[in-house]
Motif scaffolding. Sequence first.
Motif, PDB file in Angstrom:
ATOM      1  N   SER A 231       0.849  -1.195   0.000  1.00  0.00           N
ATOM      2  CA  SER A 231       0.000   0.000   0.000  1.00  0.00           C
ATOM      3  C   SER A 231       0.880   1.238   0.000  1.00  0.00           C
ATOM      4  O   SER A 231       1.533   1.550   1.003  1.00  0.00           O
ATOM      5  CB  SER A 231      -0.921   0.000   1.228  1.00  0.00           C
ATOM      6  N   GLY A 232       0.918   1.900  -1.137  1.00  0.00           N
ATOM      7  CA  GLY A 232       1.684   3.149  -1.220  1.00  0.00           C
ATOM      8  C   GLY A 232       3.154   2.992  -0.940  1.00  0.00           C
ATOM      9  O   GLY A 232       3.776   3.879  -0.351  1.00  0.00           O
ATOM     10  N   GLY A 233       3.746   1.867  -1.332  1.00  0.00           N
ATOM     11  CA  GLY A 233       5.172   1.653  -1.127  1.00  0.00           C
ATOM     12  C   GLY A 233       5.514   0.985   0.181  1.00  0.00           C
ATOM     13  O   GLY A 233       6.674   0.653   0.421  1.00  0.00           O
ATOM     14  N   SER A 234       4.545   0.819   1.061  1.00  0.00           N
ATOM     15  CA  SER A 234       4.757   0.136   2.344  1.00  0.00           C
ATOM     16  C   SER A 234       3.911  -1.136   2.375  1.00  0.00           C
ATOM     17  O   SER A 234       2.886  -1.237   1.694  1.00  0.00           O
ATOM     18  CB  SER A 234       4.353   1.043   3.509  1.00  0.00           C
ATOM     19  N   TRP A 235       4.344  -2.078   3.187  1.00  0.00           N
ATOM     20  CA  TRP A 235       3.549  -3.291   3.391  1.00  0.00           C
ATOM     21  C   TRP A 235       2.597  -3.061   4.544  1.00  0.00           C
ATOM     22  O   TRP A 235       2.954  -2.477   5.564  1.00  0.00           O
ATOM     23  CB  TRP A 235       4.451  -4.491   3.663  1.00  0.00           C
ATOM     24  N   LEU A 236       1.356  -3.533   4.340  1.00  0.00           N
ATOM     25  CA  LEU A 236       0.313  -3.362   5.337  1.00  0.00           C
ATOM     26  C   LEU A 236      -0.257  -4.725   5.692  1.00  0.00           C
ATOM     27  O   LEU A 236      -0.749  -5.456   4.825  1.00  0.00           O
ATOM     28  CB  LEU A 236      -0.800  -2.465   4.803  1.00  0.00           C
TER      29      LEU A 236
END
Length: 963
Positions: A452-457
Motif C-alpha cells: 500500500s503506497g510503497g509500504s507493506w500493510l
Amino acid sequence: MPNFDFLTQPALPRPDVTADDAVAIAAERFGLQGRIIELGSNQDRNFRVDTGDARYVLKLANPVFSADELRAQNAALAALTGSGIRIPEVIATLDDQELVEVDVRGVTLLARVLRYLDGDPLTDVGRPTPEQLRTLGTLAGRVAAGLSALRHPGLDRSTQWDARIGGEVVDLLLEHVEQPAKRRVVRDATDAALGRLAPLRDRLRVQAVHGDVTDDNIVLGDGGPGVIDFGDVSDGWLVAELAATVTSALHHVPDEPLAVLDVIDAFHAEAPLDDSDLAALWPLVVLRGAVLVVSGEQQVALEADNIYAAENRAHEWVAFDVARRLDADEVETLIRARLAASTAAQQPAAPARPAIAPLVSLSTTAANLADLSVTSRELDAGAWLRPDAEDAILARICREHGHAITRFGEARLTRASTDRSLPSRTVALAVTLEAPTGVDVIAPFDGELSLSGGSWLLRGDGLELWLDGLTRPLTTATVRAGDTIGTAIRLTAQLSTLSGHRPPAFVTPTLPFSEWAAVSPDPSALFGIELTVEAPDPDASLARRDATFATVQEHYFAHPPLVERGWRHHLVDTRAQTYIDMVNNVTQIGHGHPRLVEAVRDQWARLNTNSRFHYDELSRFTERLAEIAPEGLDTVFLVNSGSEAVDLALRLAQIHTDRRTILAVTEAYHGWTMASDAVSSSLGDNPRALETRPDWVKLVAAPNSLRGIHTGPDAGPAYLADLDADLAALDAAGIEVAGYIAEPVFGNAGGLMLPDGYLAGVYERIRARGGVCIADEVQVGYGRLGHYFWGSEQQGVVPDVITIAKAMGNGQPLGAVITRREIAESFAAEGSFFSSAGGSPVSSVVGLTVLDVMRDEGLQQNAATVGDHLADRLRGLGERHPLVGAVHGMGLYLGMELVLDRETLAPATAEAAVVCERMLAEGCIVQPTGDYKNVLKIKPPLCITRESADRFVDALDLVLATL
C-alpha cells in the motif's frame, strides 16, 4: 440581473440605509411599526423591528445580489422546514410578496422581512461546553443534510465564502492586510492549504450549503437552537460547510483545539463525510480562516465605521492562527480516529484486537536501544544537526551489540529544527530495527498482507501493522501469526487502529500523546522489550521545583518549557522543540561549546581545588584579564558572581578612602548580596527599593534620556548639573563620598545608552573629591557591545574599579574585580581576602577558554555586525508598530521599549508580558526588564547568526502585528 460573482466585484460596501429609511420601509411595505435597531452585517443592512408583540428582521440586500439569489435563500428556509431546526419564518409584504423593490435615495434595493429568532448567539457563551460544540456540529450537519436536495437558479453564484475560490479571494484581498508579517503568514498558510486541496478538488461533493453555520448565526433559546442568516446560501462543497463551522469554534478554544472534534463528530452523524472530505477538511479550515482575515481587513478598509467587521477581526485572526499552527496530517489522523471510534460505538461489540506476537526473533536488551532524546550524550557538540546523526548512532550500537532499535514516543532531538516558526515533528510513533546481517520478519498476528503506497500493510481484526524495509515477493497474501513474511536489514514498524490510514511516523508535541497512543499503539510486544518513553511533563516538573525551591526565585513564563539542552544560541526542551535564546548574556560564547566542554572535562580530571593552592591556570587567567583591562587596571580579584564582585568593589572603595558613602543611580540593579542590593534601586526588582536604602547609600538621578528628568541625547550637562547640586548638599552636610557606581550602559533598562560625556563628567567630580569610580560591567561589558570591549570605553572613561561576571564564565559561576594595585592592597587593612571557588582551576580554565573562543571565533566582531543589523531591523518595527517606543543599546545588548503612547511614554507592561509569552510559541525566548517591565531585553549569546536574528525579528513583527 445575473447572479453575483465576487471575483469580478470584490468591493461590497453596505448600501446607504439609515434607521429612518428602515422605519419607513417596514411600515409602508410590510405594515410593521416599532422600535428599530440596526444589526451587524458585512455587506447588507439588517434592522431589528420590535413592534411590542413580536420582533422581525428587515433585510435590505446589497444591490449586487439578484432577486434569484434572495429567492434561493427563502427556498433554503423552506427546505429546512420540519428538520427540527428553528429557522426564521419569511414574512410577506402587505401585497403578499416575499421580496420587494424599494428606492432609497435613488438606489433600488431588494427588501424582505424574516421573523426574528429569539435566543442568545453562541458567540456570547464564552468557552462552549462539549454539548454546545456538539450542538454547533449537529445543526451544521442537519442544515447540510436538509439542503442536499435543493436545486435553484439562485444557488449558482460566486461569493467570497465559496471555498472553491478561496485561493482567488485571498489573492484579491491580501493587499488589505496592512502588516507585512500578517500578510506573509496568510500567504504561506493559504498556499500550503491549496497545495493539499489540489488533488482532492474534483472528488469533493457539491450541493447547496448555508455557508455560514457559525457561532454568530446559531442562537440558543427556549425553543431549542436555531440557525439564522442564510445570506451566503449557494452551491458549494459539502465539507466546506463543516469547515466554516469548525473555524468559528476555534477562537473559543484556542488552548484546546481538539475540542472541535466534537463539532466534527456531531456533523458526521447528520451528514456523513467520505474519505476525500476527511482529507480536505483541515486545509479548508485554514483556507476559511485566511479568507475571514483578508475579508475583514477589506471590509474595514471600505467602511471604517463598520463596527461589526472591525470587532470580528480579532477572533477571526485567532481562529486562523490556531488552525494554521496545527499539522494538517496530524489533525486529519485524529479526526479519522474520532469518527472511527464513534462508528464502532454504534456497532455490535467488535472482536477483540489480536494478541501481538514477536515480529522478529532477536534477543533484545537495553543495550540495543538507541537514545535519540534531547539528553543523549551521543548528540552532544551539535551532532544532532547532522543529517546522518541517527544512522551513526544505530551503526555504533550494531557494531557493539549486533542490532539496534529506536524507541516509541521518544521526542527525538535528531528531528528538531532550528529557527523554526511552527512546532517540529519530533515524537516517534514508528520504530526502526537495524540488523546489518539481516533478520527474518514474522507475522505478529493473522491478517491480509498487501502493498500500500510503497509500504507493506498487515490488516488484522481492529489492528494494522505498517512495515517499511520488508523484502518479499510483490504479492498479497493471507498470513497466520508466526509465518515468516520476508526479511529486512532496516525495518520500520508502526501499529495503527485506523483502517487503511497510516498515522504520521512523527508528530509534533502540540497535541496530547495519549491521543496518539490510542491511534498508533505501543509496538513493544513486536520486539520483546519495553520501547515506550515519554518526555517529562513540564507542569509536573514545575510543581516539583516549587515544592522545594523557594518560589521567590523566579522562572521565566507562566508555563515554561522544560529545557534540558543548549547549543550555540539555541535552547531545546524535552519535547525536542528549539528556541532562539535572546536573553542569555550569561552564555557568552554559546551553549554547549565543545572547546569549553573539553577544557573543563580535562581540568576536572586533573585538579580542582581552592585558590590558596598554587597552580598555573590562575595566573594565566589573571594575566589575560589584566591585559584586556583598560590601561592602569592591573590587579584582579576572582569571585563567583556579579553580586559578589559588586559587593567587593564597594568594600574596596570604602576601605581605600576610609569613607562609607556610595553614590548610586536610580533604576539600577547591581546584585543580591547585602552591599550590592543596597546600591540597587530598581523598582522592577524591588518595589520598595527607594524607601529601604541604608543611610550610606545616596541615590542620584539616573541619566535616562528617554524617561528621566531631562531627556534627549544632549541631556548630559543637565544631569551633571543635578549631580553638582547633590554633591554640594553632601559637602554642606559634611559627608565625604567613598565612591560612585553605575553601569556604563543601563543594562537593567534594556541597554539604554548614557548621554555623551555624562560618565566623564561624573568621574571627574568624584575623583576631585577623592572618591573611587566603579563601572559595573557585569551585564554590558566583555565584548557584548561589539564596537567596544568595555562599556566604559563607549563613554571614553577609565574606571578605578571594574566588576565583571556572567559572560566571563559562560554559565560557570565566575566573577572578577579588576582595579589598580594600590586600591587592591588597601584591603589588607581588613585582613586577607579568600573565595573558595573563585579562581579555582576549573573556573580559571573556563575563563581562559571563553576568552580564547571569543578571540578565535571573532565573537566581538560578530556582536558588532549582527548587532547592528538586528538593531536596524528592530527600529524598522517601530515604523510599523505604534507600541514600539524606542530601541536602545548597541551590539548585542539591545532593548525594545514598549509604550502605550509615544508622547506620554505610558509603559506597555501588560503588553510586554503578552509579547514574551507569544514569542515562546514562535520559538523565541525573550523577557521584559526595566522598572516598568516594559522593555524587551535582547542580549543573546555572541555567536548568534544573522539568520536567527532575522527569524527573531520576523516573529516579533508578527506578534506585534497581532497583539
